[in-house]
Motif scaffolding. Structure first.
Motif: not given
Ligand code: FAD
Ligand SMILES: N[C@H](Cc1c[nH]c2cc(Cl)ccc12)C(=O)O
Length: 504
Positions: A423-427
């Motif tokens: 999630d951290l990378f995607r967002q």
């Protein structure tokens, strides 16, 4: 050594890679006059011993033993490895390389992938692996040893090996026996425990001999004879995240020069490996028996070999997970007895190394306070969980919906630790390395981008840089990588010169 509180007799049960790596490491450090080391193994039971792929940490292990690289490579039929080429994981037809080392060169304190994302968002098509010297050299099938001069681009090279695990165990056996390790061949019939402590006191062999010890290493592979059968340590099952449970392994002939990378191709219910050693290629199909029959898996494997098979496929059953405790009483489980995570990222030998080196750094006296076990078990559990998350990522980050297996993987609930990273990378395009984990930021970025987790934004500071300036830097870096790789010898030529194969 007269101090009665010191360990005097170490017994290693099992002589696969785990047993002989443990014996070699301990014999390199301990004086046989002070501590005796005995290794028990059974020729009748044998070892797992498939062709194996490693990661760069193995260089440190061999260096600690003081073995020469060319000698080691000739003895184990080793080739060099610069990374892993993944095919068909994100989508059928996709291909990317997870290289060793970094992408790009350090740029003003920001991660290289932020600059790459900036260009990507401006429409540039080059994959991030174009900026990894290891990936570019791997694609070109070239190899040279890294340059020690940090100003040289060649200092960026990192490498590991593909080798024959059976030959590695044999090589380490010679090493350990030369340093006083006593080898006993025989089958363990019974394990004896001291009634008051539960500590293991001796193992009895089928032929009537008995081997007593103060400390034991359980290197008996999947049997976990001491840890599970005797001490009853439960297994932590992760098969709900990693449903593959069977491997079919088969060697094949080379049809061309050996590639300096492992190949991992996703299949309908698992994946297939190709590991080129000097004389032959190790292949295997890892699959979930809940989603594919063994006949089907064997047919897929045999139909997808590059060259003729050299044997019938050998079946190995397993379960993903690890022991609830690795060190119980006076016994440590190392290798497959400690746990198993499929070899998608070549981490098993690394986990063996880590188990040995953490024991050495906590080397106990005979009294063995509980805090040592607690610390060892905490550390090894963290290691296993970190590797687990990285392997699950390959299954979870997919758009494949062509088989029930991939539908299961794509939609499964992930460990919170992994979901957070994704999630951290995607967002935000950010990725962090927690607690010295094995996988560095470039590794996470390579796999997430390679499997189509592409952030829509990049770092705001990088985003504010003039695009033409960023493009110029990246283009010059890419050109320098291509030029450096083109000047390297081919991998095959380098091996032929560096460690000519033995004829025996
Ligand atoms: C399909 C597959 C592919 C793999 N690929 C890779 C890879 O690419 N890279 C990587 O790093 N790792 C890989 N691994 C893992 C790697 O093979 C193992 O981690 C490594 O070989 C260590 O095995 P081991 O020594 O724990 O067990 P084993 O090789 O099974 O050895 C067990 C030993 O215990 C002995 N033993 C057992 N029971 C008794 C008894 N009753 N009495 C006496 N002796 C006994 C046996 O004789 C043997 O010597 C792979 C594993 C599998 C299953
Ligand atoms: N040790 C790190 C991380 C690492 C562990 N397994 C792999 C496999 C590949 Cl292809 C790249 C990196 C790693 C490292 O060597 O970077």
């Amino acid at each position: 050594m007269s101090d009665p509180s010191l360990l005097r007799r170490i017994v290693i049960v099992g002589g696969g890679s785990a047993g002989w790596m443990t014996a070699a490491a301990l014999s390199s450090l301990l004086d046989p006059k002070d501590v005796s080391i005995t290794l028990v193994e059974s020729d009748a039971i044998g070892t797992v011993g498939v062709g194996e792929a490693t990661i760069p940490d193995i260089l440190a292990f061999n260096r600690m033993l003081g073995v020469g690289e060319a000698e080691f490579m000739a003895a184990t039929q080793a080739t060099f490895k610069l990374g892993i080429a993944f095919a068909d994981w994100g989508r059928l037809g996709d291909r990317y390389i997870h290289p060793f080392g970094q992408h790009g060169v350090d740029m003003q304190g920001f991660d290289f992938h932020q600059y790459w994302l900036r260009c990507r968002q401006a429409g540039d098509p080059e994959p991030i692996e174009d900026y990894s010297l290891c990936a570019v050299a791997a694609r070109e099938e070239r190899f040279v040893l890294p340059d020690a001069d940090p100003r040289s681009l060649l200092s960026q090279l990192r490498y590991a090996y593909h080798f024959d695990a059976t030959l590695y165990a044999r090589f380490l056996r010679r090493y350990a026996e030369a340093r006083g390790v006593q080898r006993i061949e025989g089958i363990v019939r019974q394990v004896r425990q001291a009634p008051e402590t539960g500590y293991i006191s001796a193992i009895d062999l089928e032929d009537g001999r008995s081997v007593a010890g103060d400390f034991f290493f359980d290197c008996t592979g999947f049997r976990a004879l001491l840890t599970a059968e005797t001490l009853g340590t439960p297994f932590v099952d992760w098969s709900h995240w990693l449903p593959c449970d069977t491997a079919l392994a088969v060697p094949s002939e080379h049809v061309g020069p050996p590639a300096p990378y492992t190949r991992a191709t996703a299949r309908g219910a698992g994946w297939q490996w190709r590991i080129p050693t000097q004389r032959r290629v190790g292949n295997g199909h890892i699959f979930s028996s809940a989603f594919m029959t063994e006949d089907d898996a064997a047919a897929r494997l045999m139909a997808n070999l590059d060259g003729p098979a050299l044997a019938e496929p050998r079946r190995i059953r397993f379960r993903a997970g690890c022991r609830e405790r690795f060190w119980t009483g006076n016994c440590i489980a190392i290798g497959l007895a400690a746990g198993f995570l499929e070899p998608l990222e070549s981490t098993s030998i690394y986990l063996i190394q880590e188990g040995i080196s953490r024991f050495i750094s906590l080397f106990p006296r005979a009294d063995m306070p509980d805090i040592l076990r607690t610390e060892y078990n905490r550390h090894m559990r963290t290691e296993f969980e970190q590797v687990r998350d990285f392997i699950i990522l390959h299954y979870a980050a997919t758009e494949r919906d062509d088989t029930p297996f991939w539908n299961h993987c794509r939609t499964m609930t992930l460990p919170d630790s992994l979901q957070h990273k994704i999630d951290l990378f995607r967002q935000t395009g950010r990725v962090f390395r927690y607690n010295d984990e094995l996988f560095t930021r470039p590794s996470w970025v390579a796999v997430m981008l390679g499997q189509r987790i592409e952030p829509r934004i990049c770092d705001p500071v990088v985003s504010s840089l003039p695009i033409e300036e960023v493009r110029r830097s990246l283009a010059s870096m890419r050109g320098a990588m291509q030029k450096a790789a083109a000047q390297m010898p081919t991998h095959a030529a380098f091996i032929a010169r560096y460690c000519p194969a033995r004829t025996a």
